[in-house]
Write an enzyme that holds these catalytic residues in place. Structure first.
Site, PDB file in Angstrom:
ATOM      1  N   ASP A  98       0.862  -1.180   0.000  1.00  0.00           N
ATOM      2  CA  ASP A  98       0.000   0.000   0.000  1.00  0.00           C
ATOM      3  C   ASP A  98       0.902   1.236   0.000  1.00  0.00           C
ATOM      4  OD1 ASP A  98      -2.136   1.725  -0.005  1.00  0.00           O
ATOM      5  OD2 ASP A  98      -3.208   0.749   1.623  1.00  0.00           O
TER       6      ASP A  98
HETATM    7  C1  NOJ Z   1      -4.098   3.955   0.021  1.00  0.00           C
HETATM    8  C2  NOJ Z   1      -5.273   3.031   0.223  1.00  0.00           C
HETATM    9  O1  NOJ Z   1      -5.145   2.372   1.479  1.00  0.00           O
HETATM   10  C3  NOJ Z   1      -5.418   2.001  -0.871  1.00  0.00           C
HETATM   11  O2  NOJ Z   1      -6.634   1.317  -0.681  1.00  0.00           O
HETATM   12  C4  NOJ Z   1      -5.355   2.636  -2.222  1.00  0.00           C
HETATM   13  O3  NOJ Z   1      -5.492   1.637  -3.207  1.00  0.00           O
HETATM   14  C5  NOJ Z   1      -4.050   3.366  -2.359  1.00  0.00           C
HETATM   15  N1  NOJ Z   1      -3.947   4.398  -1.352  1.00  0.00           N
HETATM   16  C6  NOJ Z   1      -3.870   3.982  -3.742  1.00  0.00           C
HETATM   17  O4  NOJ Z   1      -4.757   5.021  -3.927  1.00  0.00           O
END
Ligand code: NOJ
Length: 763
Positions: free
Chosen positions: A282
């Site tokens: 993430d």
């Molecule tokens: C952080 C989020 O936790 C995740 O779900 C998302 O896909 C990413 N950012 C990218 O935007």
């Protein structure tokens, strides 16, 4: 203008040239192709493939293109149109080995056409409708050159304080697992290599929905039996359905961050489940290992992450900066790097990008003139799915459906709220294209009736919350308050109510209140809106609450004040039309809650499938020393699976084809469901099982199957469920999936509480 034309021609020529270079011949098999490519790569090129870059203001595009041409970037996210992505792919085609880029995006509940938020999709309990939403999203995203989505998000959420409850499919393992499969198939189609399809990456692996206290990014501590029984199956289901990617969660699990968790990423995901796709961190999660307290610096963080099997680093510099040194010193063996590169290249192969790097980018001359053109939307599909997601929670004295000839007062800060209608993570959706409740009711009424609008209240008058919600929105504020004093707005709404036959109040949360990083300690409708509802109630006019929110809210008082309550979540581009369809009875509501609604925050967790305990509270038999709060009932406000219709249904006692079940055999449980009301309607018949006595305490009931059926007024139908040993299995204390002989209760009903029961014995 002239320059722009020239630029367009230049771009189109470059890409045509590149287009012509696309090798038409079929590629060698994936393993052979990828292994051969890896042999040709320099270390820097390999590390480059592990970098996933967010396209944003901080990264000038020209610099990105240079880096791509040097082979230093593997993929991007947040760049979402063909004309933006083509020059990047052109740059990749200028790189030494011409390894294509992939383009990713958070396509969660629609791409340009926005469907209801995931929690709303789940409320439809309609796998075809949910699948349709995913297919449309894949098609639209693919048409915009997106190759990969960070979805489906299948984190089981049992604590609605967590803002991301909105982004998942609710509290139930079985329901979420079914949806996980449907969504992966919908995104990927027959193959993620084909245009029109995109690769899925299931998230957030794992257990992100169980953050302590519902506070985002918090830690997760959980027994292994609960993990395997309740929280892991949806991810597993997505992987079994072929999800090409996995996004790794930000949280730790029993003290070890997912991003450095060898057990999670290697033993479970790769070895036990046989996952062969790409694992993406993430956002910034590798560097965050320092703050988790498991890495002393970014070097150690990169080492831990690559060893655990995080193939791509999303938007942090750890891999780019640290892997060269770690490889040189031998702390990270070449094989770890090659393993990660193999998965990234393998995913690109599976996305069809080696066969044709422009498979989704297409030719410049085919680019849409206007990416936001109406003609690119799928409104009919969005409306159809949205109306299936609406849940009727209360309907006293047939307040609903409304008569189109009536004088209607429409009030509330969410009645004309195009941004909120789209919900959080609304991908490339354009708020101005969404139909508000006001618009939808106007469309439905045409020349009939009268519709008077008054805002009545702000979403919240708490300026600190407004500031928080607006904090990260660079383009436009999410929440804009009406500067008039609260009482002036209420008075205006009350006046409109007094002159009407019925009042419709659209109340709840702004979309940002149910989002990432939007955890709440209080799940009430904000005070400004509560005051409005109380004032409207005092008029004595029939009061319909249309709720917009991304999680269960504690609405006990408000549902008592209201005559009818319709839960609409954030229902997307066609939300207003879908809501009007239900309000006026052009569609008979059939949604069911995919998550329990508590009476108060103090009751949380309220999930229905809790374990049996030694001193259960028995309703109607109050007494000390049983498991209860003495100041409030144990029961939820609305149980899991609950939802009304404009017609009524009855369910007969459960009949079983046999009273015993031999291992390996099947039995059939059936009920007769009758539409006893005056309208045709759909309902969801739900099958729950309970293992009465086992080697460990088992849930009081667990959903094991369901069928959504349509019955004409007066019609009845036999609904049958087949039950076999697999339905009775659970993870025992040795983490073996077993079905233990003994008695099982079979419960069938139209929600998790009101059920008909029978029982059988597993021999
Ligand atoms: C952080 C989020 O936790 C995740 O779900 C998302 O896909 C990413 N950012 C990218 O935007």
């Amino acid at each position: 203008m002239k320059n722009m034309c020239l630029l367009a021609i230049a771009i189109s020529l470059t890409s045509q040239a590149v287009w012509a270079q696309t090798p038409p011949a079929p590629l060698p098999k994936k393993d052979v192709f990828v292994a051969d490519l890896i042999k040709q790569m320099t270390e820097a090129e390999k590390i480059g493939q592990l970098r996933l870059i967010s396209i944003g203001p901080e990264m000038p595009r020209e610099m990105i293109r240079k880096e791509i041409a040097a082979g230093h970037i593997g993929g991007t996210f947040n760049s979402i149109s063909r004309d933006e992505n083509r020059p990047m792919q052109d740059a990749a085609m200028r790189s030494r080995l011409k390894i294509p880029m992939f383009f990713a995006y958070d396509v969660i509940h629609g791409h340009r056409t926005i469907f209801p938020i995931s929690l709303g999709l789940a409320a439809s309990w309609d796998m075809d409708a949910i699948g349709l939403s995913g297919r449309v999203a894949a098609k639209e995203a693919s048409d915009d050159s997106i190759d990969l989505t960070f979805a489906p998000m299948v984190d089981i959420a049992r604590d609605p304080r967590w803002g991301r409850t909105s982004e998942g499919f609710g509290e139930d393992t079985y329901l979420v697992s079914r949806i996980a499969k449907v969504m992966v198939h919908a995104y990927q189609g027959v193959s993620p290599a084909l245009p029109g399809n995109i690769m899925a990456s299931v998230k957030h692996f794992a257990l992100y929905g169980a953050v302590e206290g519902g506070r985002d990014y918090n830690t997760v501590d959980m027994s292994l039996t609960r993990m395997f029984q309740d929280y892991l199956p949806p991810y597993h289901a997505a992987i079994e359905a072929g999800s090409g990617g996995v996004m790794v969660a930000l949280n730790s699990i029993n003290g070890v961050p997912a991003t450095s968790n060898m057990w999670l990423m290697q033993d479970l995901l790769r070895k036990e489940w046989g996952f062969k796709g790409v694992a993406v961190s993430d956002h910034g999660a590798i560097i965050e290992l320092i703050k988790h307290g498991v890495a002393k610096d970014s070097r150690e963080a990169a080492k831990l992450a690559i060893k655990a099997g995080i193939d791509m680093s999303m938007n942090d510099k750890a891999y780019g900066e640290e892997l060269p040194g770690l490889l040189k010193s031998g702390e990270v063996p070449q094989s770890d790097l090659d393993n990660a590169v193999r998965e990234v290249l393998g995913a690109k192969y599976d996305m069809g990008l080696f066969a044709d790097p422009y498979v989704r980018i297409g030719k410049a001359e085919d680019d849409p003139v206007d990416v936001n053109a109406e003609s690119r939307l799928h409104r009919a599909e969005a409306r159809e799915v949205a109306r299936k997601s609406l849940v009727l929670l209360k309907n006293q004295s047939e307040t609903l459906p409304l008569k189109k000839q009536a004088r209607i007062a429409l009030v509330g800060p969410l009645a004309k709220a195009p941004i909120d209608m789209m919900g959080s993570w609304a991908a490339a959706g354009v708020p101005a294209q969404s139909v508000t409740v006001y618009d939808g009711m106007r469309n439905a009424l045409g020349q009939q009736g009268t519709l008077t609008y008054a805002r009545g209240a702000n979403i919240t008058d708490d300026q600190k919350i407004v500031d928080y919600l607006n904090f990260l929105n660079f383009d436009a504020p999410e929440v804009t308050n009406d500067p008039r004093p609260a009482q002036v707005m209420i008075d205006e709404a009350v006046k409109a109510a007094q002159q009407a036959d019925v009042v419709v109040a659209v109340v709840g949360e702004s979309r940002g209140m149910s989002h990432e990083s939007s955890s709440r300690t209080d799940l009430d409708i904000p005070a400004s809106q509560r005051a409005l509802i109380t004032a409207l109630k005092a008029t004595g006019k029939p009061l319909v609450l249309v709720l917009m929110n991304g999680r269960p809210l504690t609405i006990d008082l408000q549902q008592q004040q209201a005559d009818a309550v319709l839960e609409t979540w954030f229902s997307g581009t066609e939300g207003g039309n879908a809501i009007a369809d239900v309000l006026f009875g052009d569609y008979n509501p059939s949604g069911k809650l995919p998550i329990t609604f508590p009476r108060s925050v103090g009751q949380i967790p309220t999930y229905y499938s809790h374990l049996s305990i030694g001193r259960p509270f028995t309703p109607g038999k109050p007494g000390n020393y049983t498991s209860q709060y003495f100041d409030a009932p144990n029961t939820p406000l609305y149980p899991f699976g609950f939802g009304l219709s404009y017609t009524e249904f009855s369910v007969s006692p459960v009949s079983l084809s046999a009273k015993t079940l031999k291992p390996g055999a099947k039995l059939t449980a059936s009920v007769t469901v009758k539409n006893t009301g005056k309208r045709d309607g759909e309902t969801v018949v739900q099958l729950y099982l309970r293992d009465v006595t086992a080697s460990m305490s088992r849930p009081v009931k667990e959903l094991k199957n369901f069928q959504k059926i349509m019955l004409k007024a007066g019609e009845e139908n036999v609904v049958q469920f087949s039950i076999d040993e697999d339905d009775l299995k659970f993870y025992n204390t040795q983490l073996k999936s077993v079905a233990e002989p003994g008695e099982f209760d079979v419960q069938i009903g139209l929600d998790s509480q009101n059920v008909q029961q029978n029982s059988f014995e597993l021999l």
